[in-house]
Design a protein around this motif. Structure first.
Motif, PDB file in Angstrom:
ATOM      1  N   LEU A  70       0.786  -1.233   0.000  1.00  0.00           N
ATOM      2  CA  LEU A  70       0.000   0.000   0.000  1.00  0.00           C
ATOM      3  C   LEU A  70       0.820   1.286   0.000  1.00  0.00           C
ATOM      4  O   LEU A  70       0.390   2.302  -0.563  1.00  0.00           O
ATOM      5  CB  LEU A  70      -0.926   0.011   1.217  1.00  0.00           C
ATOM      6  CG  LEU A  70      -1.970  -1.100   1.234  1.00  0.00           C
ATOM      7  CD1 LEU A  70      -2.827  -1.000   2.479  1.00  0.00           C
ATOM      8  CD2 LEU A  70      -2.839  -1.028  -0.022  1.00  0.00           C
ATOM      9  N   ILE A  71       1.963   1.282   0.657  1.00  0.00           N
ATOM     10  CA  ILE A  71       2.619   2.572   0.913  1.00  0.00           C
ATOM     11  C   ILE A  71       3.474   3.008  -0.272  1.00  0.00           C
ATOM     12  O   ILE A  71       4.697   2.886  -0.293  1.00  0.00           O
ATOM     13  CB  ILE A  71       3.407   2.535   2.236  1.00  0.00           C
ATOM     14  CG1 ILE A  71       2.486   2.056   3.373  1.00  0.00           C
ATOM     15  CG2 ILE A  71       3.944   3.935   2.548  1.00  0.00           C
ATOM     16  CD1 ILE A  71       3.093   2.080   4.755  1.00  0.00           C
ATOM     17  N   ALA A  72       2.796   3.514  -1.278  1.00  0.00           N
ATOM     18  CA  ALA A  72       3.425   4.068  -2.478  1.00  0.00           C
ATOM     19  C   ALA A  72       2.503   5.178  -2.942  1.00  0.00           C
ATOM     20  O   ALA A  72       1.312   4.938  -3.170  1.00  0.00           O
ATOM     21  CB  ALA A  72       3.565   2.992  -3.549  1.00  0.00           C
ATOM     22  N   GLY A  73       3.030   6.385  -3.062  1.00  0.00           N
ATOM     23  CA  GLY A  73       2.158   7.494  -3.449  1.00  0.00           C
ATOM     24  C   GLY A  73       2.934   8.796  -3.550  1.00  0.00           C
ATOM     25  O   GLY A  73       4.137   8.797  -3.804  1.00  0.00           O
ATOM     26  N   ARG A  74       2.207   9.880  -3.365  1.00  0.00           N
ATOM     27  CA  ARG A  74       2.851  11.191  -3.436  1.00  0.00           C
ATOM     28  C   ARG A  74       3.536  11.493  -2.108  1.00  0.00           C
ATOM     29  O   ARG A  74       2.909  11.489  -1.054  1.00  0.00           O
ATOM     30  CB  ARG A  74       1.814  12.284  -3.701  1.00  0.00           C
ATOM     31  CG  ARG A  74       2.411  13.697  -3.696  1.00  0.00           C
ATOM     32  CD  ARG A  74       1.375  14.785  -3.938  1.00  0.00           C
ATOM     33  NE  ARG A  74       1.986  16.107  -3.962  1.00  0.00           N
ATOM     34  CZ  ARG A  74       1.963  16.974  -2.938  1.00  0.00           C
ATOM     35  NH1 ARG A  74       1.351  16.655  -1.821  1.00  0.00           N
ATOM     36  NH2 ARG A  74       2.574  18.156  -3.060  1.00  0.00           N
ATOM     37  N   GLY A  75       4.825  11.760  -2.174  1.00  0.00           N
ATOM     38  CA  GLY A  75       5.553  12.207  -1.001  1.00  0.00           C
ATOM     39  C   GLY A  75       5.764  13.700  -1.066  1.00  0.00           C
ATOM     40  O   GLY A  75       5.897  14.266  -2.152  1.00  0.00           O
ATOM     41  N   VAL A  76       5.779  14.320   0.095  1.00  0.00           N
ATOM     42  CA  VAL A  76       6.077  15.747   0.129  1.00  0.00           C
ATOM     43  C   VAL A  76       6.982  16.019   1.326  1.00  0.00           C
ATOM     44  O   VAL A  76       6.776  15.464   2.400  1.00  0.00           O
ATOM     45  CB  VAL A  76       4.786  16.599   0.170  1.00  0.00           C
ATOM     46  CG1 VAL A  76       3.881  16.190   1.316  1.00  0.00           C
ATOM     47  CG2 VAL A  76       5.094  18.084   0.236  1.00  0.00           C
ATOM     48  N   LEU A  77       7.994  16.830   1.086  1.00  0.00           N
ATOM     49  CA  LEU A  77       8.962  17.136   2.143  1.00  0.00           C
ATOM     50  C   LEU A  77       8.724  18.528   2.697  1.00  0.00           C
ATOM     51  O   LEU A  77       8.675  19.502   1.941  1.00  0.00           O
ATOM     52  CB  LEU A  77      10.384  17.067   1.575  1.00  0.00           C
ATOM     53  CG  LEU A  77      11.491  17.533   2.534  1.00  0.00           C
ATOM     54  CD1 LEU A  77      11.709  16.513   3.648  1.00  0.00           C
ATOM     55  CD2 LEU A  77      12.798  17.770   1.777  1.00  0.00           C
ATOM     56  N   LEU A  78       8.564  18.603   4.008  1.00  0.00           N
ATOM     57  CA  LEU A  78       8.606  19.910   4.671  1.00  0.00           C
ATOM     58  C   LEU A  78       9.929  19.998   5.424  1.00  0.00           C
ATOM     59  O   LEU A  78      10.118  19.333   6.439  1.00  0.00           O
ATOM     60  CB  LEU A  78       7.413  20.071   5.619  1.00  0.00           C
ATOM     61  CG  LEU A  78       6.032  20.060   4.955  1.00  0.00           C
ATOM     62  CD1 LEU A  78       4.947  20.428   5.961  1.00  0.00           C
ATOM     63  CD2 LEU A  78       5.977  20.986   3.745  1.00  0.00           C
ATOM     64  N   ASP A  79      10.820  20.785   4.873  1.00  0.00           N
ATOM     65  CA  ASP A  79      12.154  20.896   5.459  1.00  0.00           C
ATOM     66  C   ASP A  79      12.138  22.046   6.464  1.00  0.00           C
ATOM     67  O   ASP A  79      12.642  23.141   6.203  1.00  0.00           O
ATOM     68  CB  ASP A  79      13.180  21.128   4.347  1.00  0.00           C
ATOM     69  CG  ASP A  79      14.606  20.999   4.849  1.00  0.00           C
ATOM     70  OD1 ASP A  79      14.807  20.994   6.089  1.00  0.00           O
ATOM     71  OD2 ASP A  79      15.530  20.915   4.014  1.00  0.00           O
TER      72      ASP A  79
END
Lengths: 320, 320, 320, 320
Positions: free
Chosen positions: C151-160
């Protein structure tokens, strides 16, 4: 014995055989209380020839475990080897080389003592404690095997029931050893086989001899000779300090009730407070005892004191 | 002693102290050959009171290991617990509940014997075998610790050098115990401290006492009192069967050469064939010996016979 | 926020943020329900250059663990080696040689996902189940990490956050990241940093960067920047599928109540049903995002599906 | 092919298929060099529906391992449980409860990648290095699996040879898949099944389907369909980045020489530098591919980066 009512039989035996409170509410030693200094002096006096016998099975990958309840055989791996040392990859000075190793193993994978936290009766542990107050995921915080450190050394006595009552030295699988069988063996073996307070009793069935010849098969958890449920009163009355057999599970398998799992354990450990040894290798000692007719000896059997363990491996040594 | 030439000193000591071939080319027992039945009879005869002493440290997560060469402390986890049993999640009949456990541990994580496959000299193991012929990734296939099964039981003798020569019973770190120190301790302790052929010698430095008081700190691998490299000849000449100390590494630390790592091991194990015990807890026994002035006793110290192990945990018991 | 009343604050947040029953009484996936096929299509569409980034720390003996609650670093040992193969001790035909290995490790020793069975609130697990009905000594029998397989595949987003608000890219220990800090970071990073339903959010604090420079110190369990307890509503309201940080414990340490231990976990896991990742290595990805100004990417982070695990190691890969 | 001369056949194939030096003397990546950013872009473009598939078998006690070369199934034990939490034995504040766990497992116990240090040819590892310079007891110090971190993500393609050429979707044990069989499968499956440079190829035999139906039996090490030794040239010529199957050992068993053990490994790993995946579960993906006729997809398959590992578990995800 009513084969359909293990729960009733266990409750009755527990009532008759209970040592709860016998040594105080804080006691953690159970029947090891019977093993006193006098008994150790008597045991040491049995060393006449100086002949020693290891009673441990191997701790290796070729053992009897088949995965029941995640019990595997020990897995031994190397951290450093002689091959590395010889090749010069280790980085030590002046030609030093070393080998080191680790083991992963269930504590009851091979020759072992059951600790008092190993078995519970209706949620209660030895001395009436709640099981959950004794053994959590952090281990046995009350009766961990380390509480026995230094104690298990004294007079050992072998009852070679396999040799006394079996064919060719072996009892068949399913043979339930009763108090009468034990008495008959003592009678056959003579005065050195007397069993009493504080003794460490070894009972040989021949089951391991058979496994050694035929392969492990179902040695772990399968059919086997062993102690009858009906020996609970004898185990209690003799006031022995501990008892060990050459079988996986101490008591006869299949168990003697229609639906049951190790009912004698349920009386012996939480109620009698008795230390049970399993998978001991008694063959070499038994051969010697048969040869010289002396069935008593010095016995040291200190479990590895893994903190909080409910059972522990042991490398027992008998000396005659 | 030339601090700049460990290799030369080791080679010379190895030459003087070699037992190679002494018990035949096939020998795997080294100095355990000195421990015979007569010695066991003499040892058992030392049991006068029946008082017993555990010489094992704990085998738990709170031990001294800090990760050097991947040696962690033992990790003990449960397969089943009393909490589970009490809650009724286990599925056993008639009210039975159980607890079971596993351990992952370096075999030299706590109280232990070094086996003869533990240390090599320039690629050679005990009795002149090539290290790579002895210890591969499959373990020690020649001198695995299981070859000692049943043997290590005999006369034990304690030399409490810490008490005899130290301040408040402890030697300082870096104190190198020489043959003269050992002789002085024997003289101070009296006739029961005589050391000879086949004995199992215990040398207390007080280092563990200090760790117990102050915390482990660098107990594992750091500075410590211990045997001087110069005792190699004494260890060889006394014909002891084994020797154990209350320190991590048996010999003095820092080692006595400018650049060195455990040089006495390099003579003692592959050349003398001597069994070395480390991290033994000698304090309770030592207190008793100091009190009654008797420094000899019956000692059983069978290593856990992990097949192919180059070292093994042990739960020694001394009885006086 | 009343620092003296963690229990009250947790109860209130749990009430506001509960997803209990949202996906049915049988649900085992929690916020992974937000990660649907459309989100995966959107995630894959973010691959523009094909550059890939590992977000895993090393799984080795040199890791941050110090033994807290028996969490050691992974211990990796060999079953066979190239040294053995080269020497010819392995017994394979036609010149074949092999190497093989084993590992012993806590499942949360290095880069990992917390499963839904990892944390309980007053004896209750995710979706209102009794903790003891979910996780026994046999593992998590309901929400074991294997239920997330695939399941864990999708859009990732980084908040640095470290780069946006810290000095030299790092937040100090004890810095509690609030919803306002997250909003400010999103604003600073621009449109590609938008966070919404089904996203896999990565929050970089710079704590690992500091550990890499200065040594592990108290990385495991010690002081650290991290999410403020007050972000519970934000975590719930954004409907993210999971969140991971470069810290040991996700939330700020010391925790924000006088006497507390990981209070945000107690809301996030059993009430929100949120998957938390810890000890991720975000530095290489973060450097790339800072360089090209694109903070979204295709992220695959499947935990190793150890049956019944309450947490699991993961080797995440981000692709831009 | 001369069944009596594996050594000659291996030497000849190795000569024809060698990638030694192709990417420089220091190369540690082998065929992963073929998997570039363009290939990742092409792979991501294959995500059309967003449907995802786990290709991992379970990592649990019920796996296929039977102890060969000490490979056990994973042993998963708990450090803390929900039962403990519910009972209140854990000592955390404000009603927090936790569960934690550890695993002991061979790195090739379940779904896995072979690393380049897994197999040697006459004492030589990938790129002509001496095996003993690469893999010691401390692990693979050159081509440890961690060197692949972040790389294994790209275009996957499934050749379902079981479905194309077998009865009911399964090839019989002993079926050697040749280059002709692979070509026939590609032809049967159509354009999306084209195999080329940098692809991650999955070959389904149906062997796991059979084990799932009939029990593990000899899945681990026993008879099986698999790649023929004769495919070495095809594996080399296609320039694929990696290949994985649903079998224990990748190549056909029994092997195709009279006396042999995994001869294709001996060419593929040290000479081609090819990454081999074993024990992958391809059934769900294969059913989907058969249904929609699309045999290519995005694939992420990052091995767990255990430092120095010669193989590693993996939880692959395919997305279509």
């Amino acid at each position: 014995m009513d084969r359909t009512d293990p729960e009733g039989a266990i409750a009755a035996a527990a009532q008759r055989c209970s040592n709860r409170g016998r040594w105080g509410a804080d006691d953690v030693l159970g029947t090891l209380n019977f093993l006193d200094e006098a008994k150790r002096r008597a045991g040491a006096a049995l060393v006449r020839r100086g002949a020693s016998f290891s009673l441990a099975q191997a701790f290796g990958a070729d053992g009897p475990q088949k995965g029941w309840r995640r019990r595997t055989n020990p897995v031994h791996t190397m951290l450093d080897t002689g091959v590395d040392a010889e090749r010069g990859t280790q980085g030590f000075p002046h030609g030093l080389g070393g080998a080191d190793d680790v083991v992963f193993m269930p504590l009851q994978a091979s020759t072992q003592w059951d600790g008092l936290g190993h078995i519970f009766d209706h949620g209660l542990a030895y001395n009436g404690r709640r099981a959950g107050d004794v053994v959590t995921s952090e281990g046995d915080r009350v009766t961990g095997i380390e509480t026995t450190a230094g104690l298990i050394a004294g007079r050992g006595v072998l009852l070679d029931v396999g040799r006394a009552l079996g064919d060719d030295g072996e009892l068949p699988d399913g043979f339930a050893i009763t108090a009468e069988h034990l008495a008959a063996t003592i009678a056959a073996q003579g005065a050195t086989a007397a069993v009493g307070r504080g003794d460490l009793l070894l009972v040989r069935t021949g089951r391991l001899t058979r496994a050694r010849r035929e392969g492990w098969g179902d040695y772990a958890g399968g059919d086997s000779p062993g102690l009858s449920f009906t020996t609970a009163d004898w185990l209690h009355g003799t006031e022995i300090a501990g008892i060990a057999t050459d079988t996986w599970g101490f008591e006869v398998r299949p168990n003697e009730f229609d639906v049951a799992f190790q009912p004698l354990h349920q009386v012996a450990i939480p109620h009698i407070g008795l230390f049970l040894g399993e998978m001991w290798d008694l063959d070499a000692l038994a051969a010697d005892c048969a040869a010289d007719g002396v069935f008593e000896f010095w016995l040291t059997a200190a479990p590895l004191p893994v903190t909080g363990a409910v059972g522990a491996p042991v490398a027992p040594i008998a000396v005659k």
